[in-house]
Design an enzyme around this catalytic site. Structure first.
Site, short mmCIF file in Angstrom:
data_model
loop_
_atom_site.label_atom_id
_atom_site.label_comp_id
_atom_site.label_asym_id
_atom_site.label_seq_id
_atom_site.Cartn_x
_atom_site.Cartn_y
_atom_site.Cartn_z
N ARG A 23 0.94 -1.42 0.00
CA ARG A 23 -0.09 -0.01 -0.07
C ARG A 23 1.01 1.40 0.03
O ARG A 23 0.31 2.36 -0.46
CB ARG A 23 -0.97 -0.09 1.26
CG ARG A 23 -1.82 -1.19 1.19
CD ARG A 23 -2.59 -1.32 2.64
NE ARG A 23 -1.61 -1.49 3.76
CZ ARG A 23 -1.87 -1.43 4.97
NH1 ARG A 23 -2.92 -1.16 5.55
NH2 ARG A 23 -0.63 -1.67 5.84
N GLN A 46 1.20 24.22 19.95
CA GLN A 46 0.87 24.70 18.98
C GLN A 46 1.53 24.04 17.38
O GLN A 46 2.62 23.59 17.59
CB GLN A 46 1.52 26.10 18.85
CG GLN A 46 1.07 27.10 17.62
CD GLN A 46 1.26 28.31 17.74
OE1 GLN A 46 1.22 29.03 18.55
NE2 GLN A 46 2.31 29.06 17.06
N ARG A 59 12.60 32.16 4.32
CA ARG A 59 11.77 32.60 5.62
C ARG A 59 13.03 32.43 6.75
O ARG A 59 13.51 31.37 6.94
CB ARG A 59 10.91 31.49 6.04
CG ARG A 59 9.62 31.65 4.75
CD ARG A 59 8.64 30.51 4.99
NE ARG A 59 7.43 30.60 4.04
CZ ARG A 59 6.49 31.13 4.23
NH1 ARG A 59 5.91 31.84 5.60
NH2 ARG A 59 5.44 31.31 3.31
N LYS A 72 11.13 23.70 18.40
CA LYS A 72 10.42 23.41 17.07
C LYS A 72 10.96 22.19 16.58
O LYS A 72 11.91 21.96 16.43
CB LYS A 72 10.73 24.41 15.91
CG LYS A 72 10.18 25.88 16.30
CD LYS A 72 10.61 26.82 15.21
CE LYS A 72 10.23 28.22 15.65
NZ LYS A 72 10.67 29.32 14.54
N HIS A 119 15.84 30.14 13.39
CA HIS A 119 15.57 28.93 12.39
C HIS A 119 15.11 29.97 11.11
O HIS A 119 14.59 30.81 11.08
CB HIS A 119 14.38 28.33 13.07
CG HIS A 119 13.97 27.17 11.92
ND1 HIS A 119 12.54 27.49 11.41
CD2 HIS A 119 14.27 26.53 11.34
CE1 HIS A 119 12.35 26.60 10.54
NE2 HIS A 119 13.60 25.64 10.37
N TYR A 132 5.39 22.40 11.45
CA TYR A 132 6.18 22.81 12.45
C TYR A 132 5.23 22.58 14.03
O TYR A 132 4.12 22.70 13.70
CB TYR A 132 6.08 24.31 12.85
CG TYR A 132 6.81 25.02 11.61
CD1 TYR A 132 7.87 25.67 11.62
CD2 TYR A 132 5.80 25.49 10.54
CE1 TYR A 132 8.48 26.47 10.63
CE2 TYR A 132 6.46 26.32 9.40
CZ TYR A 132 7.47 26.69 9.41
OH TYR A 132 8.03 27.49 8.48
N LYS A 167 9.69 42.16 6.37
CA LYS A 167 10.04 41.88 7.97
C LYS A 167 11.28 41.01 8.07
O LYS A 167 12.42 41.52 8.83
CB LYS A 167 8.88 41.15 8.31
CG LYS A 167 9.29 41.04 9.98
CD LYS A 167 8.03 40.29 10.64
CE LYS A 167 8.13 40.11 12.04
NZ LYS A 167 6.96 39.54 12.89
N ASP A 168 11.51 40.10 7.12
CA ASP A 168 12.62 39.29 7.41
C ASP A 168 13.87 40.05 6.65
O ASP A 168 15.21 39.77 7.19
CB ASP A 168 12.60 37.97 6.52
CG ASP A 168 11.81 37.05 7.34
OD1 ASP A 168 11.30 37.14 8.42
OD2 ASP A 168 11.33 35.77 6.63
#
Length: 176
Positions: A23, A46, A59, A72, A119, A132, A167-168
């Site tokens: 399978r 989370q 990212r 994480k 990260h 995550y 932002k990054d």
């Protein structure tokens, strides 16, 4: 699961051990007992997912400041990424060092990232989807980062950057 050291104190590359039959396969991606036996975090309230449309997207480099620092567990569910971690802990024997790992839907590897690490990743193909598990809730006021191209770390990215958030781009240089 098989846990492999990364050369950075407290960070682990987690290899799945799939059981295959006609399978396809079945593999455990997380087990409280196995992670606990390694002395790793076992509570992840989370769970998040990201999808990056374009190859070359960066990212990062993200972390949350104390007292909201987070562990994480990262896995690429679709396509492939160049996953990068930096040990930002000043008292760590590997402070300031970085490592990178290819995570993909094909190799099934996961990266366990302890508290105090920055990260980020670069997509190696279009439509990369990343899962995550996160040990703390997101606290916007504790969000922090460092530039992906900060010369203090000298991270080698495999591709030209095609997409990155404003932002990054605006994260400060280390110590700056």
């Amino acid at each position: 699961m098989r846990f492999e050291t990364t050369g950075l104190d407290g960070a682990w590359l987690v290899h799945l051990e799939p059981r295959q039959d006609s399978r396809g396969f079945f593999a455990r991606t997380f087990c409280v007992d196995e992670f606990g036996a390694q002395g790793l975090a076992t509570e992840f309230p989370q769970h998040s997912i990201s999808r990056s449309f374009n190859k070359g997207t960066v990212r990062g480099m993200h972390f949350q400041r104390e007292p909201h620092a987070e562990v994480k567990l990262v896995r690429c569910l679709n396509a492939a990424i160049w996953d990068v971690i930096i040990d930002m802990r000043p008292d760590s024997p590997t402070s300031g060092q970085w490592r990178a790992f290819e995570l993909s839907d094909e190799n099934g590897c996961q990266l366990y990232i302890p508290k105090g690490f920055a990260h980020g990743f670069q997509t190696l193909s279009d439509n990369a989807e990343v899962n995550y598990l996160i040990s703390e809730f997101h606290v916007p006021d504790a969000a922090c980062g460092v530039c992906h191209d900060d010369p203090a770390f000298g991270i080698t990215w495999p591709l030209p950057v095609t997409t990155i958030s404003e932002k990054d781009l605006l994260w400060p240089k280390f110590g700056g």
